[in-house]
Design a protein around this motif. Structure first.
Motif, PDB file in Angstrom:
ATOM      1  N   PHE A  26     -32.610  80.839  -9.475  1.00  0.00           N
ATOM      2  CA  PHE A  26     -33.102  81.917 -10.477  1.00  0.00           C
ATOM      3  C   PHE A  26     -34.543  81.651 -10.628  1.00  0.00           C
ATOM      4  N   SER A  27     -35.078  82.843 -10.643  1.00  0.00           N
ATOM      5  CA  SER A  27     -36.813  83.098 -10.656  1.00  0.00           C
ATOM      6  C   SER A  27     -37.344  82.784 -11.951  1.00  0.00           C
ATOM      7  N   GLN A  28     -36.398  83.199 -13.080  1.00  0.00           N
ATOM      8  CA  GLN A  28     -36.547  82.752 -14.409  1.00  0.00           C
ATOM      9  C   GLN A  28     -36.013  81.433 -14.854  1.00  0.00           C
ATOM     10  N   PHE A  29     -36.296  80.703 -14.092  1.00  0.00           N
ATOM     11  CA  PHE A  29     -35.363  79.112 -14.175  1.00  0.00           C
ATOM     12  C   PHE A  29     -35.559  78.610 -15.555  1.00  0.00           C
ATOM     13  N   TYR A  30     -36.880  78.786 -16.519  1.00  0.00           N
ATOM     14  CA  TYR A  30     -36.842  78.271 -17.853  1.00  0.00           C
ATOM     15  C   TYR A  30     -35.853  79.272 -18.968  1.00  0.00           C
ATOM     16  N   ALA A  31     -35.741  80.518 -18.399  1.00  0.00           N
ATOM     17  CA  ALA A  31     -34.851  81.273 -18.997  1.00  0.00           C
ATOM     18  C   ALA A  31     -33.355  80.896 -18.664  1.00  0.00           C
ATOM     19  N   ALA A  32     -33.007  80.266 -17.506  1.00  0.00           N
ATOM     20  CA  ALA A  32     -31.921  79.609 -17.210  1.00  0.00           C
ATOM     21  C   ALA A  32     -31.715  78.307 -17.298  1.00  0.00           C
ATOM     22  N   ASN A  33     -32.319  77.374 -18.490  1.00  0.00           N
ATOM     23  CA  ASN A  33     -32.722  76.241 -18.346  1.00  0.00           C
ATOM     24  C   ASN A  33     -31.317  75.195 -18.575  1.00  0.00           C
ATOM     25  N   LEU A  34     -30.172  75.776 -19.067  1.00  0.00           N
ATOM     26  CA  LEU A  34     -28.946  74.836 -18.794  1.00  0.00           C
ATOM     27  C   LEU A  34     -28.581  74.827 -17.422  1.00  0.00           C
ATOM     28  N   TYR A  35     -28.794  75.759 -16.670  1.00  0.00           N
ATOM     29  CA  TYR A  35     -28.532  75.697 -15.111  1.00  0.00           C
ATOM     30  C   TYR A  35     -29.620  74.652 -14.423  1.00  0.00           C
ATOM     31  N   LEU A  36     -30.715  74.857 -14.941  1.00  0.00           N
ATOM     32  CA  LEU A  36     -31.687  73.967 -14.395  1.00  0.00           C
ATOM     33  C   LEU A  36     -31.653  72.536 -14.641  1.00  0.00           C
ATOM     34  N   ARG A  48     -27.578  78.848 -29.546  1.00  0.00           N
ATOM     35  CA  ARG A  48     -28.230  79.777 -28.624  1.00  0.00           C
ATOM     36  C   ARG A  48     -27.164  80.314 -27.731  1.00  0.00           C
ATOM     37  N   ILE A  49     -27.149  81.519 -27.540  1.00  0.00           N
ATOM     38  CA  ILE A  49     -26.656  82.327 -26.502  1.00  0.00           C
ATOM     39  C   ILE A  49     -27.462  83.127 -25.543  1.00  0.00           C
ATOM     40  N   ALA A  50     -27.394  83.035 -24.388  1.00  0.00           N
ATOM     41  CA  ALA A  50     -28.090  83.723 -23.278  1.00  0.00           C
ATOM     42  C   ALA A  50     -27.375  84.439 -22.565  1.00  0.00           C
ATOM     43  N   LEU A  51     -27.740  85.434 -21.621  1.00  0.00           N
ATOM     44  CA  LEU A  51     -27.033  86.355 -20.656  1.00  0.00           C
ATOM     45  C   LEU A  51     -28.245  86.666 -19.500  1.00  0.00           C
ATOM     46  N   HIS A  52     -27.998  86.433 -18.231  1.00  0.00           N
ATOM     47  CA  HIS A  52     -28.925  86.445 -17.277  1.00  0.00           C
ATOM     48  C   HIS A  52     -28.195  86.947 -16.177  1.00  0.00           C
ATOM     49  N   GLN A  53     -28.860  88.103 -15.389  1.00  0.00           N
ATOM     50  CA  GLN A  53     -28.225  88.713 -14.420  1.00  0.00           C
ATOM     51  C   GLN A  53     -29.432  88.815 -13.165  1.00  0.00           C
ATOM     52  N   ARG A  54     -29.067  88.455 -12.135  1.00  0.00           N
ATOM     53  CA  ARG A  54     -30.102  88.514 -10.777  1.00  0.00           C
ATOM     54  C   ARG A  54     -29.417  89.310  -9.814  1.00  0.00           C
ATOM     55  N   LEU A  55     -29.987  90.241  -9.160  1.00  0.00           N
ATOM     56  CA  LEU A  55     -29.778  91.032  -8.262  1.00  0.00           C
ATOM     57  C   LEU A  55     -30.982  90.674  -6.932  1.00  0.00           C
ATOM     58  N   GLN A  56     -30.484  90.180  -5.739  1.00  0.00           N
ATOM     59  CA  GLN A  56     -31.360  89.733  -4.615  1.00  0.00           C
ATOM     60  C   GLN A  56     -30.942  90.232  -3.527  1.00  0.00           C
ATOM     61  N   SER A 315     -36.094  91.163  -5.500  1.00  0.00           N
ATOM     62  CA  SER A 315     -35.051  90.644  -6.284  1.00  0.00           C
ATOM     63  C   SER A 315     -35.347  90.956  -7.489  1.00  0.00           C
ATOM     64  N   HIS A 316     -34.367  91.471  -8.544  1.00  0.00           N
ATOM     65  CA  HIS A 316     -34.561  91.480  -9.924  1.00  0.00           C
ATOM     66  C   HIS A 316     -33.973  90.825 -10.829  1.00  0.00           C
ATOM     67  N   GLU A 317     -34.414  90.240 -11.916  1.00  0.00           N
ATOM     68  CA  GLU A 317     -33.605  89.446 -12.968  1.00  0.00           C
ATOM     69  C   GLU A 317     -33.907  89.797 -14.274  1.00  0.00           C
ATOM     70  N   LEU A 318     -33.061  90.155 -15.104  1.00  0.00           N
ATOM     71  CA  LEU A 318     -32.856  90.413 -16.611  1.00  0.00           C
ATOM     72  C   LEU A 318     -32.420  89.317 -17.544  1.00  0.00           C
ATOM     73  N   HIS A 319     -33.020  89.027 -18.282  1.00  0.00           N
ATOM     74  CA  HIS A 319     -32.605  87.932 -19.311  1.00  0.00           C
ATOM     75  C   HIS A 319     -32.530  88.289 -20.702  1.00  0.00           C
ATOM     76  N   ILE A 320     -31.755  87.977 -21.527  1.00  0.00           N
ATOM     77  CA  ILE A 320     -31.436  88.602 -23.192  1.00  0.00           C
ATOM     78  C   ILE A 320     -31.209  87.222 -23.745  1.00  0.00           C
ATOM     79  N   SER A 321     -31.696  86.705 -24.629  1.00  0.00           N
ATOM     80  CA  SER A 321     -31.142  85.470 -25.144  1.00  0.00           C
ATOM     81  C   SER A 321     -31.058  85.660 -26.913  1.00  0.00           C
ATOM     82  N   TYR A 322     -30.373  84.996 -27.573  1.00  0.00           N
ATOM     83  CA  TYR A 322     -30.365  85.073 -29.330  1.00  0.00           C
ATOM     84  C   TYR A 322     -30.092  83.792 -29.603  1.00  0.00           C
TER      85      TYR A 322
END
Length: 342
Positions: A26-36, A48-56, A315-322
């Protein structure tokens, strides 16, 4: 054209175990920190809930599509965090599919008044499958093109399931952090074809330092106040798995509600394979916006490797968290990680 397609597919099939040797990035690796790093589970000290979408590489048939959903929370009584991560990845024309579900636990230890340490453990379940039905093999071709016959190489869409173990730790203060994680510690067998092909351990290091430029404070009501941060944060993210390694380094900036970041991915000066092939990959730009408990961010990868000649589409990435804080007021304030709040 048909011959090129057949040769490419045959190469993928014969090397199918190798095609899975590298993890999703993930380019936004801190947005995907649980995966990191599983040590980040509960690091917000809130639900906290987070949604992440990547298109490469959307312009290529060999595109990658990755979706991630995560939830984590913090149990203040026991200084413990819990996380749940669901990831699904499609490669090519949705023929190679990976599904991952992870359960995480972390514990926060206060080493001093200014330094804390978080340790995390992750137990995961992987499911991977390959769809042969959409492939074209050499024995289905003649000089006139596809024959329409069934291939001798068909393996009836094989699948593979395996368990996975990972761990990690993060040391941090109000301004700096350094973390390390190890994924696939049990090196599970990932082969579809009855062979033994171990998934290599992936080691990841992250670190950074936050320079505060001052904070503004705006009263939201007579009871609650919102602190809007102004800071610049240089970061580094290094990972290696098997024979492959990679580094991301750059800057994040926060100005009250607005977030931005730019960094480079590759090892051009440290690991040049030869004069014609350099380890360059991409430049990444992030823009984000924070409003109360919501965060929205978008990033784009500009390809700088030789792959740019074929116009990948980047590559495109979209992140939304609450985040939601329902816990009572605490006498002892909890130290939050200074990582970029994406």
């Amino acid at each position: 054209m048909f011959k090129k397609t057949a040769i490419l597919v045959l190469f993928v099939v014969l090397n199918l175990s190798e095609s899975f040797s590298q993890d999703i990035q993930f380019s936004q690796f801190y947005a995907a920190n649980l995966y990191l790093n599983p040590a980040f589970a509960g690091s917000a000290h809130k639900k906290r809930i987070a949604l992440h979408q990547r298109l490469q590489w959307p312009y290529l048939d060999a595109k990658y599509i990755t979706s991630k959903v995560s939830f984590d929370t913090y149990w203040h009584k026991y200084n413990s965090g819990f996380g749940l991560v669901f990831v699904q990845d499609w490669q090519g024309s949705n023929d190679l599919r990976s599904t991952e579900v992870d359960l995480q636990y972390s514990y926060q230890l206060f080493l001093s008044e200014s330094i804390a340490f978080r340790a995390g453990l992750q137990l995961g379940l992987f499911s991977r499958s390959f769809n042969y039905a959409n492939q074209l093999f050499p024995d289905q071709l003649d000089n006139n093109g596809p024959t329409g016959s069934l291939s001798f190489d068909s393996h009836n869409n094989p699948s593979r399931q395996f368990a996975d173990v990972s761990s990690g730790g993060v040391l941090y203060s109000e301004k700096f952090w350094a973390g390390i994680s190890a994924h696939h510690m049990n090196t599970p067998n990932q082969s579809f074809l009855g062979e033994v092909s171990r998934l290599p351990v992936k080691y990841t290091f992250v670190g950074g330092y936050k320079f505060f430029l001052g904070q503004s404070e705006r009263r939201k009501s007579t009871i609650r106040q919102e602190h809007l941060e102004r800071s610049i944060t240089p970061t580094i993210h290094y990972k290696f798995q098997g024979k492959n390694d990679q580094v991301d380094y750059g800057l994040y900036a926060a100005y009250e509600h607005y977030l931005a970041g730019v960094w480079y991915r590759g090892l051009p000066l440290i690991k040049d394979y030869d004069k014609a092939l350099r380890n360059n990959e991409s430049m990444v730009v992030i823009l984000g916006y924070k409003i109360q408990t919501w965060v929205f961010s978008y990033s784009y990868d500009f390809t700088v490797s030789r792959l740019q000649r074929v116009r990948t589409g980047g590559s495109h990435e979209l992140h939304i968290s609450y985040t939601h804080d329902s816990s009572p007021k605490r006498r002892r304030p909890l130290k939050r990680l200074p990582c970029p709040d994406f």
